[in-house]
Design a protein around this motif. Structure first.
Motif, PDB file in Angstrom:
ATOM      1  N   ALA A  95       0.830  -1.204   0.000  1.00 47.97           N
ATOM      2  CA  ALA A  95       0.000   0.000   0.000  1.00 47.97           C
ATOM      3  C   ALA A  95       0.863   1.251   0.000  1.00 47.97           C
ATOM      4  CB  ALA A  95      -0.936  -0.002   1.209  1.00 47.97           C
ATOM      5  N   ASP A  96       1.888   1.272   0.816  1.00 48.30           N
ATOM      6  CA  ASP A  96       2.773   2.441   0.888  1.00 48.30           C
ATOM      7  C   ASP A  96       3.479   2.695  -0.438  1.00 48.30           C
ATOM      8  OD1 ASP A  96       2.071   2.873   3.504  1.00 48.30           O
ATOM      9  OD2 ASP A  96       3.894   1.963   4.364  1.00 48.30           O
ATOM     10  N   ALA A  97       3.883   1.608  -1.105  1.00 46.02           N
ATOM     11  CA  ALA A  97       4.547   1.758  -2.403  1.00 46.02           C
ATOM     12  C   ALA A  97       3.579   2.318  -3.449  1.00 46.02           C
ATOM     13  CB  ALA A  97       5.118   0.422  -2.863  1.00 46.02           C
TER      14      ALA A  97
ATOM     15  N   GLU B 121      -1.202  -0.296 -14.410  1.00 49.45           N
ATOM     16  CA  GLU B 121       0.117  -0.808 -14.817  1.00 49.45           C
ATOM     17  C   GLU B 121       1.229   0.182 -14.490  1.00 49.45           C
ATOM     18  OE1 GLU B 121      -1.224  -3.796 -18.475  1.00 49.45           O
ATOM     19  OE2 GLU B 121      -0.559  -1.755 -18.943  1.00 49.45           O
ATOM     20  N   VAL B 122       1.010   1.451 -14.751  1.00 45.87           N
ATOM     21  CA  VAL B 122       2.036   2.454 -14.453  1.00 45.87           C
ATOM     22  C   VAL B 122       2.310   2.498 -12.951  1.00 45.87           C
ATOM     23  CG1 VAL B 122       2.555   4.936 -14.443  1.00 45.87           C
ATOM     24  CG2 VAL B 122       1.591   3.870 -16.488  1.00 45.87           C
ATOM     25  N   ILE B 123       1.254   2.519 -12.162  1.00 41.45           N
ATOM     26  CA  ILE B 123       1.417   2.589 -10.702  1.00 41.45           C
ATOM     27  C   ILE B 123       2.054   1.310 -10.174  1.00 41.45           C
ATOM     28  CG2 ILE B 123       0.148   2.693  -8.513  1.00 41.45           C
ATOM     29  CD1 ILE B 123      -1.898   4.514 -10.069  1.00 41.45           C
ATOM     30  N   ALA B 124       1.628   0.173 -10.697  1.00 37.97           N
ATOM     31  CA  ALA B 124       2.204  -1.105 -10.247  1.00 37.97           C
ATOM     32  C   ALA B 124       3.697  -1.177 -10.555  1.00 37.97           C
ATOM     33  CB  ALA B 124       1.472  -2.270 -10.906  1.00 37.97           C
ATOM     34  N   ASN B 125       4.079  -0.822 -11.768  1.00 41.65           N
ATOM     35  CA  ASN B 125       5.491  -0.918 -12.138  1.00 41.65           C
ATOM     36  C   ASN B 125       6.365   0.053 -11.357  1.00 41.65           C
ATOM     37  OD1 ASN B 125       5.889  -3.037 -14.131  1.00 41.65           O
ATOM     38  ND2 ASN B 125       4.503  -1.864 -15.444  1.00 41.65           N
ATOM     39  N   ARG B 126       5.840   1.245 -11.069  1.00 44.02           N
ATOM     40  CA  ARG B 126       6.631   2.174 -10.252  1.00 44.02           C
ATOM     41  C   ARG B 126       6.701   1.670  -8.814  1.00 44.02           C
ATOM     42  NH1 ARG B 126      10.649   4.013  -8.789  1.00 44.02           N
ATOM     43  NH2 ARG B 126      10.769   5.993  -7.662  1.00 44.02           N
ATOM     44  N   ALA B 127       5.598   1.102  -8.308  1.00 43.61           N
ATOM     45  CA  ALA B 127       5.599   0.554  -6.943  1.00 43.61           C
ATOM     46  C   ALA B 127       6.566  -0.623  -6.833  1.00 43.61           C
ATOM     47  CB  ALA B 127       4.190   0.130  -6.554  1.00 43.61           C
ATOM     48  N   ILE B 128       6.636  -1.440  -7.873  1.00 45.51           N
ATOM     49  CA  ILE B 128       7.591  -2.567  -7.897  1.00 45.51           C
ATOM     50  C   ILE B 128       9.017  -2.045  -7.747  1.00 45.51           C
ATOM     51  CG2 ILE B 128       8.605  -4.325  -9.411  1.00 45.51           C
ATOM     52  CD1 ILE B 128       5.714  -4.657 -10.590  1.00 45.51           C
ATOM     53  N   GLU B 129       9.345  -0.987  -8.496  1.00 47.99           N
ATOM     54  CA  GLU B 129      10.689  -0.395  -8.389  1.00 47.99           C
ATOM     55  C   GLU B 129      10.948   0.131  -6.984  1.00 47.99           C
ATOM     56  OE1 GLU B 129      11.977   1.298 -12.762  1.00 47.99           O
ATOM     57  OE2 GLU B 129      10.837   2.632 -11.432  1.00 47.99           O
ATOM     58  N   ILE B 130       9.950   0.785  -6.406  1.00 48.67           N
ATOM     59  CA  ILE B 130      10.098   1.331  -5.049  1.00 48.67           C
ATOM     60  C   ILE B 130      10.410   0.211  -4.056  1.00 48.67           C
ATOM     61  CG2 ILE B 130       8.791   2.411  -3.154  1.00 48.67           C
ATOM     62  CD1 ILE B 130       7.325   4.046  -5.401  1.00 48.67           C
ATOM     63  N   LEU B 131       9.851  -0.964  -4.306  1.00 43.81           N
ATOM     64  CA  LEU B 131      10.090  -2.116  -3.426  1.00 43.81           C
ATOM     65  C   LEU B 131      11.322  -2.921  -3.830  1.00 43.81           C
ATOM     66  CD1 LEU B 131       6.403  -3.325  -2.917  1.00 43.81           C
ATOM     67  CD2 LEU B 131       7.850  -2.089  -1.289  1.00 43.81           C
TER      68      LEU B 131
ATOM     69  N   GLY C  97      12.127  -4.171  -6.948  1.00 47.50           N
ATOM     70  CA  GLY C  97      11.997  -5.093  -8.066  1.00 47.50           C
ATOM     71  C   GLY C  97      12.187  -4.419  -9.413  1.00 47.50           C
ATOM     72  N   LYS C  98      11.971  -5.178 -10.470  1.00 45.18           N
ATOM     73  CA  LYS C  98      12.084  -4.667 -11.828  1.00 45.18           C
ATOM     74  C   LYS C  98      10.698  -4.600 -12.465  1.00 45.18           C
ATOM     75  CE  LYS C  98      16.738  -6.476 -12.679  1.00 45.18           C
ATOM     76  NZ  LYS C  98      17.567  -7.368 -13.552  1.00 45.18           N
TER      77      LYS C  98
ATOM     78  N   SER D 218       4.523 -10.229  -9.456  1.00 43.91           N
ATOM     79  CA  SER D 218       4.352 -10.997  -8.213  1.00 43.91           C
ATOM     80  C   SER D 218       4.597 -10.106  -6.998  1.00 43.91           C
ATOM     81  CB  SER D 218       5.318 -12.192  -8.186  1.00 43.91           C
ATOM     82  OG  SER D 218       6.659 -11.743  -8.263  1.00 43.91           O
ATOM     83  N   ILE D 219       5.294  -8.997  -7.209  1.00 42.66           N
ATOM     84  CA  ILE D 219       5.578  -8.041  -6.115  1.00 42.66           C
ATOM     85  C   ILE D 219       4.391  -7.103  -5.928  1.00 42.66           C
ATOM     86  CG2 ILE D 219       7.143  -6.220  -5.305  1.00 42.66           C
ATOM     87  CD1 ILE D 219       9.344  -7.537  -7.010  1.00 42.66           C
ATOM     88  N   VAL D 220       4.008  -6.419  -6.994  1.00 45.61           N
ATOM     89  CA  VAL D 220       2.802  -5.570  -6.993  1.00 45.61           C
ATOM     90  C   VAL D 220       2.068  -5.850  -8.296  1.00 45.61           C
ATOM     91  CG1 VAL D 220       1.840  -3.246  -6.876  1.00 45.61           C
ATOM     92  CG2 VAL D 220       3.949  -3.776  -5.628  1.00 45.61           C
ATOM     93  N   HIS D 221       0.824  -6.284  -8.182  1.00 46.52           N
ATOM     94  CA  HIS D 221       0.068  -6.652  -9.375  1.00 46.52           C
ATOM     95  C   HIS D 221      -0.912  -5.535  -9.750  1.00 46.52           C
ATOM     96  CE1 HIS D 221      -2.529  -8.922 -12.122  1.00 46.52           C
ATOM     97  NE2 HIS D 221      -1.520  -9.805 -12.210  1.00 46.52           N
ATOM     98  N   PRO D 222      -1.015  -5.198 -11.049  1.00 51.37           N
ATOM     99  CA  PRO D 222      -1.930  -4.126 -11.474  1.00 51.37           C
ATOM    100  C   PRO D 222      -3.377  -4.371 -11.067  1.00 51.37           C
ATOM    101  CG  PRO D 222      -0.449  -4.713 -13.270  1.00 51.37           C
ATOM    102  CD  PRO D 222      -0.231  -5.729 -12.185  1.00 51.37           C
ATOM    103  N   ASN D 223      -3.830  -5.631 -11.182  1.00 48.79           N
ATOM    104  CA  ASN D 223      -5.226  -5.945 -10.858  1.00 48.79           C
ATOM    105  C   ASN D 223      -5.418  -6.282  -9.381  1.00 48.79           C
ATOM    106  OD1 ASN D 223      -4.653  -6.868 -13.815  1.00 48.79           O
ATOM    107  ND2 ASN D 223      -6.856  -6.473 -13.767  1.00 48.79           N
ATOM    108  N   ASP D 224      -4.595  -7.209  -8.889  1.00 43.16           N
ATOM    109  CA  ASP D 224      -4.805  -7.722  -7.533  1.00 43.16           C
ATOM    110  C   ASP D 224      -4.532  -6.681  -6.457  1.00 43.16           C
ATOM    111  OD1 ASP D 224      -5.406 -10.132  -8.693  1.00 43.16           O
ATOM    112  OD2 ASP D 224      -3.383 -10.969  -8.435  1.00 43.16           O
TER     113      ASP D 224
END
Length: 486
Positions: free
Chosen positions: A80-82, A118-128, A130-131, A136-142
């Protein structure tokens, strides 16, 4: 020219993403994903990017959803924070270039919603750590879309965007009201000929005309404010069709209050989420208010073009600021370009309103699929209205001057003043005098004095500019106090 998403550069590295259609290569360094890219390829319609305000609105919604899902225990706090941090970056103006879907798109806005996810998920993945693409780290739908559906996210984003744009429009309309009010005071003493059906009628003060413009503009502001109230009612929490399927009950109750607090707007949840998901009449109401304002502005622009026509062979009662050369062939010609652009903006807004009306009517059963075209037209209408009012004020209204002598000459040589004399000499006599004046070109004043119907003193009192333009007063009366109460 249609905007292209170019991927043919051989130096680009790709990542592979999958969706229900299949797999697709996505440039490694972009924040959008497979669903965004498919939509960009499918909907090459306007060649334009999304309005930045709806991108920000989506970021607010996704932020509020993440906070709420975390509060109710549905979403892990780290995730959530990411998501919240990614949304804040979008609100700071970053990542907007990765919103690549066309404003006009099929699917009721699913493409836009997924572009945001997708944009928010991919940026959140980087914050955590990941690439991009490691969902599996942050999913756009889930995760990013948790407890939501396109069908509550997109109309909510549209309403928030409309509110923000309408606030800007109102600010400019208040300025226009003030500009007309100032001109009303400045021109209060100037008598001119009033006209009905393009024919001479009875005298009016130029200040009275400009006061009427200010009153009309304020009425439009008030009408717009009432329509904006409908934009504050959201179906957020209703998910797919308003039943709230897949949304936690506690989330459903808290998401709108959280969104309201985050965005700093007075937003409320619709008491019937099914109705609010099915029906888009609130957007028709807002568009109608914008259209009504455009009609007001266009009518005023028409008046200014007429009153400034000439300068030698037209009305020539006022002068509009000269802003640019008016002809490529006629030296010295200056056209009323600012009122003309106001007219054109109004024509476009009226056409947009028709599109919005038909799109809102075209919904079926539990959903209207045509929100994208509604938003495209509505945002364009509000933006262009705002910019048209802005240039109308700064490049036209503020600089208007009056040709006082020309106005007075037209009054004194007009047959229209006979109406003021009619109660003193009778209708039949007044009609005969009017015919004689038109036939001979002699002024009404001269004919009355020659016939001995009234003395010069009596005539002067009857034809006093203020006696002719307001009932039951004698001597000059300023409208400045009246304007303060408008």
């Amino acid at each position: 020219m249609i905007r292209e998403i170019k991927l043919e550069n051989k130096d680009i590295n790709f990542r592979k993403e999958n969706d229900s259609i299949g797999s697709k290569d996505i440039p490694e360094d972009v924040y959008y994903g497979v669903q965004s890219l498919r939509a960009a390829e499918n909907f090459r319609i306007t060649g334009l990017f999304m309005h930045p305000e709806i991108i920000n609105s989506l970021a607010y919604i996704k932020k509020a959803a993440a906070i709420t899902n975390c509060e109710v225990g549905v979403l892990d706090k780290k995730i959530a924070d990411a998501i919240v941090k990614a949304c804040d970056e979008i609100l700071e103006g970053n990542l907007h270039e990765y919103f690549i879907v066309d404003p006009i798109q099929g699917g009721a806005g699913t493409s836009l919603n997924m572009n945001a996810n997708e944009v928010i998920a991919n940026r959140a993945i980087e914050i955590l750590g990941g690439k991009k693409g490691e969902y599996s780290i942050v999913h756009p739908n889930d995760h990013v879309n948790c407890g939501q559906s396109t069908n509550d996210v997109i109309p909510t984003a549209g309403k928030i965007t409309a509110l923000k744009l309408l606030e800007h429009a109102q600010s400019e309309l208040y300025r226009l009201h003030d500009a007309f009010s100032q001109k009303a005071i400045e021109f209060d003493h100037i008598i001119k000929m009033g006209r009905t059906q393009m024919q001479d009628a009875v005298p009016i003060r130029l200040g009275q005309e400009f006061k009427a413009y200010s009153v009309a503009i304020m009425r439009d502001v008030n009408r717009m404010e009432k329509a904006m109230d409908e934009m504050r009612v959201l179906n957020m929490g209703g998910t797919a069709i308003g039943t709230g399927v897949n949304a936690d009950v506690k989330y459903l109750k808290r998401v709108v209050p959280n969104l309201s607090e985050i965005i700093g707007m007075d937003l409320i949840q619709a008491f019937d989420l099914i109705d609010s998901t099915q029906n888009l009449d609130s957007f028709v109401a807002v568009s109608g208010a914008v259209k009504a304002c455009a009609v007001t502005l266009s009518k005023i622009a028409n008046d200014l073009r007429l009153m400034s026509s000439g300068p030698r062979t037209g009305f020539g009662e006022i002068n509009l600021p000269a802003k640019q050369n008016g002809s490529s062939i006629m030296p010295g010609k200056v056209n009323p370009v600012i009122p003309e652009v106001v007219n054109q903006v109004a024509f476009n807004i009226i056409g947009n309103d028709t599109t919005i009306t038909m799109a809102a009517e075209g919904g079926q059963l539990e959903l209207n699929a045509f929100e994208p075209i509604i938003f495209y037209c509505l945002f364009q209408s509000i933006d262009t209205l705002t910019y048209a009012v802005q240039t109308f004020i700064d490049n036209c209204v503020k600089g208007i001057t009056a040709n006082e002598e020309r106005c007075r000459d037209l009054v004194e040589n007009s047959v229209g003043i006979i109406t003021a004399i009619c109660p003193h000499v009778g209708y039949s006599t007044a009609a005969s005098l009017a015919k004689e004046a038109i036939k001979t070109g002699t002024s009404i004043r001269t004919l009355i004095l020659e016939a001995g119907l009234l003395s010069e003193d009596e005539l002067n009192e009857i034809l006093d500019p203020f006696n002719m333009t307001e009932p039951g007063i004698s001597g000059k009366k300023s409208i400045s106090n009246e304007l303060k109460t408008v």
